[in-house]
Design a protein around this motif. Sequence first.
Motif, PDB file in Angstrom:
ATOM      1  N   SER A 391       0.853  -1.194   0.000  1.00 53.22           N
ATOM      2  CA  SER A 391       0.000   0.000   0.000  1.00 53.22           C
ATOM      3  C   SER A 391       0.887   1.241   0.000  1.00 53.22           C
ATOM      4  O   SER A 391       2.027   1.206   0.459  1.00 53.22           O
ATOM      5  CB  SER A 391      -0.928   0.008   1.215  1.00 53.22           C
ATOM      6  OG  SER A 391      -0.178  -0.044   2.419  1.00 53.22           O
ATOM      7  N   PHE A 392       0.362   2.305  -0.525  1.00 49.74           N
ATOM      8  CA  PHE A 392       1.091   3.571  -0.564  1.00 49.74           C
ATOM      9  C   PHE A 392       1.224   4.128   0.844  1.00 49.74           C
ATOM     10  O   PHE A 392       0.262   4.149   1.617  1.00 49.74           O
ATOM     11  CB  PHE A 392       0.340   4.557  -1.462  1.00 49.74           C
ATOM     12  CG  PHE A 392       0.915   5.952  -1.461  1.00 49.74           C
ATOM     13  CD1 PHE A 392       1.934   6.299  -2.330  1.00 49.74           C
ATOM     14  CD2 PHE A 392       0.431   6.912  -0.579  1.00 49.74           C
ATOM     15  CE1 PHE A 392       2.462   7.597  -2.337  1.00 49.74           C
ATOM     16  CE2 PHE A 392       0.943   8.204  -0.574  1.00 49.74           C
ATOM     17  CZ  PHE A 392       1.972   8.546  -1.449  1.00 49.74           C
ATOM     18  N   SER A 393       2.440   4.608   1.174  1.00 48.55           N
ATOM     19  CA  SER A 393       2.669   5.181   2.501  1.00 48.55           C
ATOM     20  C   SER A 393       2.944   6.675   2.464  1.00 48.55           C
ATOM     21  O   SER A 393       2.397   7.425   3.271  1.00 48.55           O
ATOM     22  CB  SER A 393       3.849   4.483   3.199  1.00 48.55           C
ATOM     23  OG  SER A 393       3.571   3.132   3.455  1.00 48.55           O
ATOM     24  N   ALA A 394       3.822   7.098   1.540  1.00 50.24           N
ATOM     25  CA  ALA A 394       4.191   8.511   1.536  1.00 50.24           C
ATOM     26  C   ALA A 394       4.901   8.860   0.232  1.00 50.24           C
ATOM     27  O   ALA A 394       5.392   7.983  -0.488  1.00 50.24           O
ATOM     28  CB  ALA A 394       5.118   8.820   2.719  1.00 50.24           C
ATOM     29  N   LEU A 395       4.947  10.153  -0.036  1.00 52.84           N
ATOM     30  CA  LEU A 395       5.746  10.682  -1.136  1.00 52.84           C
ATOM     31  C   LEU A 395       6.743  11.648  -0.507  1.00 52.84           C
ATOM     32  O   LEU A 395       6.352  12.584   0.199  1.00 52.84           O
ATOM     33  CB  LEU A 395       4.859  11.396  -2.151  1.00 52.84           C
ATOM     34  CG  LEU A 395       5.561  11.918  -3.409  1.00 52.84           C
ATOM     35  CD1 LEU A 395       6.122  10.770  -4.239  1.00 52.84           C
ATOM     36  CD2 LEU A 395       4.599  12.751  -4.252  1.00 52.84           C
ATOM     37  N   ARG A 396       8.032  11.407  -0.756  1.00 56.49           N
ATOM     38  CA  ARG A 396       9.064  12.165  -0.058  1.00 56.49           C
ATOM     39  C   ARG A 396      10.068  12.775  -1.022  1.00 56.49           C
ATOM     40  O   ARG A 396      10.301  12.253  -2.105  1.00 56.49           O
ATOM     41  CB  ARG A 396       9.819  11.269   0.930  1.00 56.49           C
ATOM     42  CG  ARG A 396       8.977  10.760   2.077  1.00 56.49           C
ATOM     43  CD  ARG A 396       9.726   9.789   2.955  1.00 56.49           C
ATOM     44  NE  ARG A 396       8.859   9.279   4.018  1.00 56.49           N
ATOM     45  CZ  ARG A 396       9.081   8.154   4.684  1.00 56.49           C
ATOM     46  NH1 ARG A 396      10.147   7.419   4.402  1.00 56.49           N
ATOM     47  NH2 ARG A 396       8.253   7.762   5.629  1.00 56.49           N
ATOM     48  N   GLN A 397      10.657  13.873  -0.566  1.00 54.44           N
ATOM     49  CA  GLN A 397      11.813  14.452  -1.233  1.00 54.44           C
ATOM     50  C   GLN A 397      12.864  14.709  -0.168  1.00 54.44           C
ATOM     51  O   GLN A 397      12.603  15.389   0.822  1.00 54.44           O
ATOM     52  CB  GLN A 397      11.472  15.745  -1.962  1.00 54.44           C
ATOM     53  CG  GLN A 397      12.684  16.304  -2.736  1.00 54.44           C
ATOM     54  CD  GLN A 397      12.408  17.642  -3.358  1.00 54.44           C
ATOM     55  OE1 GLN A 397      11.712  18.459  -2.771  1.00 54.44           O
ATOM     56  NE2 GLN A 397      12.964  17.879  -4.540  1.00 54.44           N
ATOM     57  N   ASN A 398      14.047  14.127  -0.384  1.00 50.33           N
ATOM     58  CA  ASN A 398      15.152  14.267   0.572  1.00 50.33           C
ATOM     59  C   ASN A 398      14.728  13.899   1.991  1.00 50.33           C
ATOM     60  O   ASN A 398      15.103  14.550   2.977  1.00 50.33           O
ATOM     61  CB  ASN A 398      15.690  15.698   0.550  1.00 50.33           C
ATOM     62  CG  ASN A 398      16.251  16.087  -0.803  1.00 50.33           C
ATOM     63  OD1 ASN A 398      16.825  15.257  -1.501  1.00 50.33           O
ATOM     64  ND2 ASN A 398      16.079  17.348  -1.175  1.00 50.33           N
TER      65      ASN A 398
END
Length: 561
Positions: A391-398
């Motif tokens: 399942s999708f948890s998060a979208l992150r940058q750095n």
Amino acid sequence: MALISRLALAGLVVALTAGGIAAATTSAGAATVGRDAAATVAAMQPGWNLGNTFDSTGADETSWGNPAVTRALLDGVKAQGFRSIRIPVTWGQHQGAAPGYAIDSAYLTRVKEVVDWALADGFYVMINIHHDSWQWLNTMAGDHDTVLARYNAIWTQVAATFRDEPAKLVFESLNEPQFTDAAQAPALLNELNTSFHTIVRDSGGRNATRLLVLPTLNTSADQAKLDALATTIAALGDKNVAATVHYYGYWPFSVNIAGTTTFDATTQADLVGYLDRANAAFTAKGVPVILGEFGLLGFDSSIGAIEQGEKLKFFEYLGYYARQKKITTMLWDNGQHFDRTALVWRDPELYRQIRSSWTTRSGTAATDQIFLPKTGTLAARTVPLNLNGTSFSALRQNGKNLQRGRDYSLSGDQLTLTAAALTRLAGPRAYGVNGSLSVVFSSGVPWRLDIRTADVPLVSAATGTTAAFAIPTAFRGDVLATMEAKYADGSYAGPQNWTAYKEFGANLAPDYAAGLIGLKPAFFAEVNDGATVTLTLHFWSGATVTYYVTKSGTAVSGTVA
């Protein structure tokens, strides 16, 4: 007929039942009471190949460009999580003359030293006869007695040298067996596998019950080749035998030809069918299977023959599916993966995906690249996710989470990045990658998603020769995916003219730093003299560019549309 006679003389009683391969009664009773082959093969997961080392056909283990094996290298491989090492060995250039075909003692001692280091490190170790398969063993049909005597001499000496080694040492009869006479090939391989089995078992010591690994013809999972090996294994009646095949993917995808640039449904179905057949022929019937080599043929990351994200999807799925079929995998590494001097992975992202696949699944996506134009107002972009049971948890940058609603939305498996987020992430929109996002799932490794600025590439006229010709290219942030080549009448030009799409690497190779797309001599070797070929260059952004090349003798000219 010869096969039936040999089996009868061996006193073998074979029974093939609907439930599997029944144990046969043999005179070699000790061979049937070995350790649990399935447990041994399971304990070998995962495995790694010490490729292009002792299998080199040169003077020593460094002949093909790899450094001499050290204890530190083996320690480094162990630290990566591998439990077994396959050490391919080519013996022929280290063999003396008939009748003894003695193996050079220094070479045999060196092989044993490395095997002992690996065993001391806790590895399961598999050794074999490797490139001899195409160097001289393949002539067995026309030189039967000489080839068989030479083969038997190798295994007689190897078996004697290693007879008292721990049970974690495994013998593989022959790598990728092949023969010049296709009609005789199944019988010849049966004879070699059977002779190998007899020699090792009769050599005593721990060889009486050591795990022995037998290949199919060409180590292929074609049904007829699986069936032939199943017959051989059933006839041996030995519970401590495993089967082995190799897999380098669906060939058009593996080398990037015929327009197969993605890990699509056809590519996945090829993988599934391959492992399903191996499982049905052996694993499901109590005979374990080792995928002794696996990988992709178009690995060269410097030219990007296989796009990174598509490569990762292949390895994620292979690791997962092999686990479902209880098949042990051994990564082929000829030095291109694990740096044997620095002891680090050349492509850490690939390693993380492979390692994750040993125990779980990872989510992926339809792409790992979002292409944006250099100028103009940006619109939202949607990327379909492949959740693969996660399942999708998060979208992150750095390492920092992006904000749902403001930066992105998720509807089922559809991830949409907002125009505002893309504008911020792309910054001044310099050509190339401006930033990377990590799509994090409930298990496995995150999926990298590059934000890339690109405009349609520009090409220029050029001259050269069939030995050295390149298309001057301003890539402008884009990446070459494939190339079509056609004559004016629409027929296909260049090698493998059953397809317009030419093999990446073999026929063409981009040099992004130099701003060139090189066309190889192999391409021009099969281009009609005096004819103009229309090239369609396909880029990962979806852009296409047309270019024309004309060959006149050894001279080549290129023009733009």
